[in-house]
Design an enzyme around this catalytic site. Structure first.
Site, mmCIF file in Angstrom:
data_model
loop_
_atom_site.group_PDB
_atom_site.id
_atom_site.type_symbol
_atom_site.label_atom_id
_atom_site.label_comp_id
_atom_site.label_asym_id
_atom_site.label_seq_id
_atom_site.Cartn_x
_atom_site.Cartn_y
_atom_site.Cartn_z
ATOM 1 N N HIS A 254 -2.005 -5.498 1.702
ATOM 2 C CA HIS A 254 -3.046 -6.100 1.579
ATOM 3 C C HIS A 254 -3.309 -7.481 1.201
ATOM 4 O O HIS A 254 -2.065 -8.108 0.493
ATOM 5 C CB HIS A 254 -4.085 -5.485 0.211
ATOM 6 C CG HIS A 254 -5.163 -6.284 -0.263
ATOM 7 N ND1 HIS A 254 -6.443 -6.349 0.666
ATOM 8 C CD2 HIS A 254 -5.411 -7.481 -1.054
ATOM 9 C CE1 HIS A 254 -7.327 -7.328 -0.304
ATOM 10 N NE2 HIS A 254 -6.848 -7.672 -0.975
ATOM 11 N N ASN B 239 -2.057 0.208 6.798
ATOM 12 C CA ASN B 239 -1.472 -0.933 7.448
ATOM 13 C C ASN B 239 -0.492 -1.736 6.386
ATOM 14 O O ASN B 239 -0.328 -2.844 6.391
ATOM 15 C CB ASN B 239 -2.396 -1.700 7.989
ATOM 16 C CG ASN B 239 -3.563 -2.078 6.930
ATOM 17 O OD1 ASN B 239 -3.313 -1.785 5.854
ATOM 18 N ND2 ASN B 239 -4.694 -2.737 7.151
ATOM 19 N N TYR C 193 -12.538 -1.753 -3.325
ATOM 20 C CA TYR C 193 -13.153 -1.884 -1.762
ATOM 21 C C TYR C 193 -14.588 -1.718 -1.492
ATOM 22 O O TYR C 193 -15.043 -1.186 -0.530
ATOM 23 C CB TYR C 193 -12.211 -0.669 -1.025
ATOM 24 C CG TYR C 193 -10.846 -1.048 -0.382
ATOM 25 C CD1 TYR C 193 -10.866 -2.138 0.235
ATOM 26 C CD2 TYR C 193 -9.926 -0.471 -1.051
ATOM 27 C CE1 TYR C 193 -9.609 -2.593 0.668
ATOM 28 C CE2 TYR C 193 -8.317 -0.856 -0.805
ATOM 29 C CZ TYR C 193 -8.222 -2.076 -0.003
ATOM 30 O OH TYR C 193 -7.033 -2.358 0.442
ATOM 31 N N GLU D 294 -9.531 -10.531 -7.512
ATOM 32 C CA GLU D 294 -8.818 -9.380 -7.330
ATOM 33 C C GLU D 294 -7.638 -9.291 -8.098
ATOM 34 O O GLU D 294 -7.063 -8.397 -8.899
ATOM 35 C CB GLU D 294 -8.316 -9.198 -5.856
ATOM 36 C CG GLU D 294 -9.408 -8.707 -4.853
ATOM 37 C CD GLU D 294 -8.986 -8.912 -3.398
ATOM 38 O OE1 GLU D 294 -9.937 -8.822 -2.683
ATOM 39 O OE2 GLU D 294 -7.822 -9.436 -3.153
ATOM 40 N N LYS E 51 0.734 -1.273 0.088
ATOM 41 C CA LYS E 51 0.091 0.046 0.061
ATOM 42 C C LYS E 51 0.884 1.263 0.064
ATOM 43 O O LYS E 51 1.954 1.219 0.271
ATOM 44 C CB LYS E 51 -0.741 -0.135 1.007
ATOM 45 C CG LYS E 51 -1.855 -1.345 1.107
ATOM 46 C CD LYS E 51 -2.837 -1.023 2.386
ATOM 47 C CE LYS E 51 -3.919 -2.257 2.350
ATOM 48 N NZ LYS E 51 -4.765 -2.274 3.552
HETATM 49 N N1 UDP Z 1 -9.690 -0.260 7.478
HETATM 50 C C1 UDP Z 1 -9.607 0.978 8.230
HETATM 51 N N2 UDP Z 1 -10.201 1.123 9.422
HETATM 52 C C2 UDP Z 1 -10.846 -0.175 9.894
HETATM 53 C C3 UDP Z 1 -10.808 -1.429 9.232
HETATM 54 C C4 UDP Z 1 -10.044 -1.398 8.095
HETATM 55 O O1 UDP Z 1 -9.085 1.768 7.692
HETATM 56 O O2 UDP Z 1 -11.503 -0.023 11.118
HETATM 57 C C5 UDP Z 1 -8.654 -0.441 6.385
HETATM 58 C C6 UDP Z 1 -7.379 -1.090 6.298
HETATM 59 O O3 UDP Z 1 -6.449 -0.278 5.436
HETATM 60 C C7 UDP Z 1 -7.738 -2.348 6.086
HETATM 61 C C8 UDP Z 1 -8.800 -2.265 4.610
HETATM 62 O O4 UDP Z 1 -9.620 -1.046 5.207
HETATM 63 O O5 UDP Z 1 -6.778 -3.010 5.523
HETATM 64 C C9 UDP Z 1 -9.747 -3.359 4.393
HETATM 65 O O6 UDP Z 1 -10.317 -3.692 5.770
HETATM 66 P P1 UDP Z 1 -10.449 -5.327 6.110
HETATM 67 O O7 UDP Z 1 -11.331 -5.394 7.354
HETATM 68 O O8 UDP Z 1 -11.059 -6.078 4.797
HETATM 69 O O9 UDP Z 1 -9.050 -5.518 6.630
HETATM 70 P P2 UDP Z 1 -7.821 -6.399 5.870
HETATM 71 O O10 UDP Z 1 -8.356 -7.682 5.103
HETATM 72 O O11 UDP Z 1 -7.140 -5.777 4.995
HETATM 73 O O12 UDP Z 1 -7.012 -7.079 7.298
HETATM 74 MG MG MG Z 2 -10.075 -7.616 3.938
#
Ligand code: UDP
Ligand code: MG
Length: 139
Positions: free
Chosen positions: A117, A114, A51, A128, A11
């Site tokens: 992905h 974070n 997203y 994807e 990212k």
């Molecule tokens: N995200 C965020 N706040 C939250 C949860 C998710 O900004 O409370 C963002 C974060 O960058 C995350 C992405 O949205 O990686 C997708 O969320 P997901 O729950 O799918 O997490 P992941 O699968 O990436 O662990």
């Molecule tokens: Mg996710």
């Protein structure tokens, strides 16, 4: 159907902070091979579509802004049990909860920014991968 491929993005924060090479190294050292890879920047439309599942969440606007804020590395990775093993390698969404040795523990700034992905299912890995790569870019 279980497959042996997953999809990842390094990212914008990971690239901005100079962690691209170290993260790719961790991925290869964990046994993944690279089947497709590109350095690119998401448009707003692409980030919104990628997203879309989170469209109703409060963080959606900020997420789209962040994901379009700079270049990313997109890649398709192959390994036995790729989806689950890669989720284990990246760690929990929030780096404060991510285990030692994970990519997010080492390099994520926050739950939003974070670093990386990882697809959450074989079905989404396939969707994807095709979203980002043409057939002749996948090896
Ligand atoms: N995200 C965020 N706040 C939250 C949860 C998710 O900004 O409370 C963002 C974060 O960058 C995350 C992405 O949205 O990686 C997708 O969320 P997901 O729950 O799918 O997490 P992941 O699968 O990436 O662990
Ligand atoms: Mg996710």
């Amino acid at each position: 159907m279980a497959t042996n491929r997953t999809f990842t993005m390094l990212k914008p924060d990971a690239i901005e902070n100079g962690h691209m090479g170290k993260i790719i190294d961790m991925i290869i050292n964990a046994g993944f091979s690279i089947k497709a890879m590109k350095y690119t920047q998401l448009s707003e439309a692409q980030a919104k579509e990628f997203y879309a599942v989170h469209a109703e969440r409060p963080f959606y606007g900020e997420l789209v802004e962040y994901m379009t804020s700079g270049p990313i590395v997109a890649a398709i990775l192959e390994k036995e049990n790729a989806v689950a093993d890669f989720r284990a390698l990246i760690g929990a969404t929030d780096p404060a909860e991510a285990a030692d040795g994970t990519i997010r523990k080492a390099y994520a700034e926050s739950k939003g920014r974070n670093a990386v992905h990882g697809s959450d299912s074989d079905e989404n890995a396939a969707i994807e991968g095709v979203f980002h790569f043409a057939a002749n870019e996948i090896f």
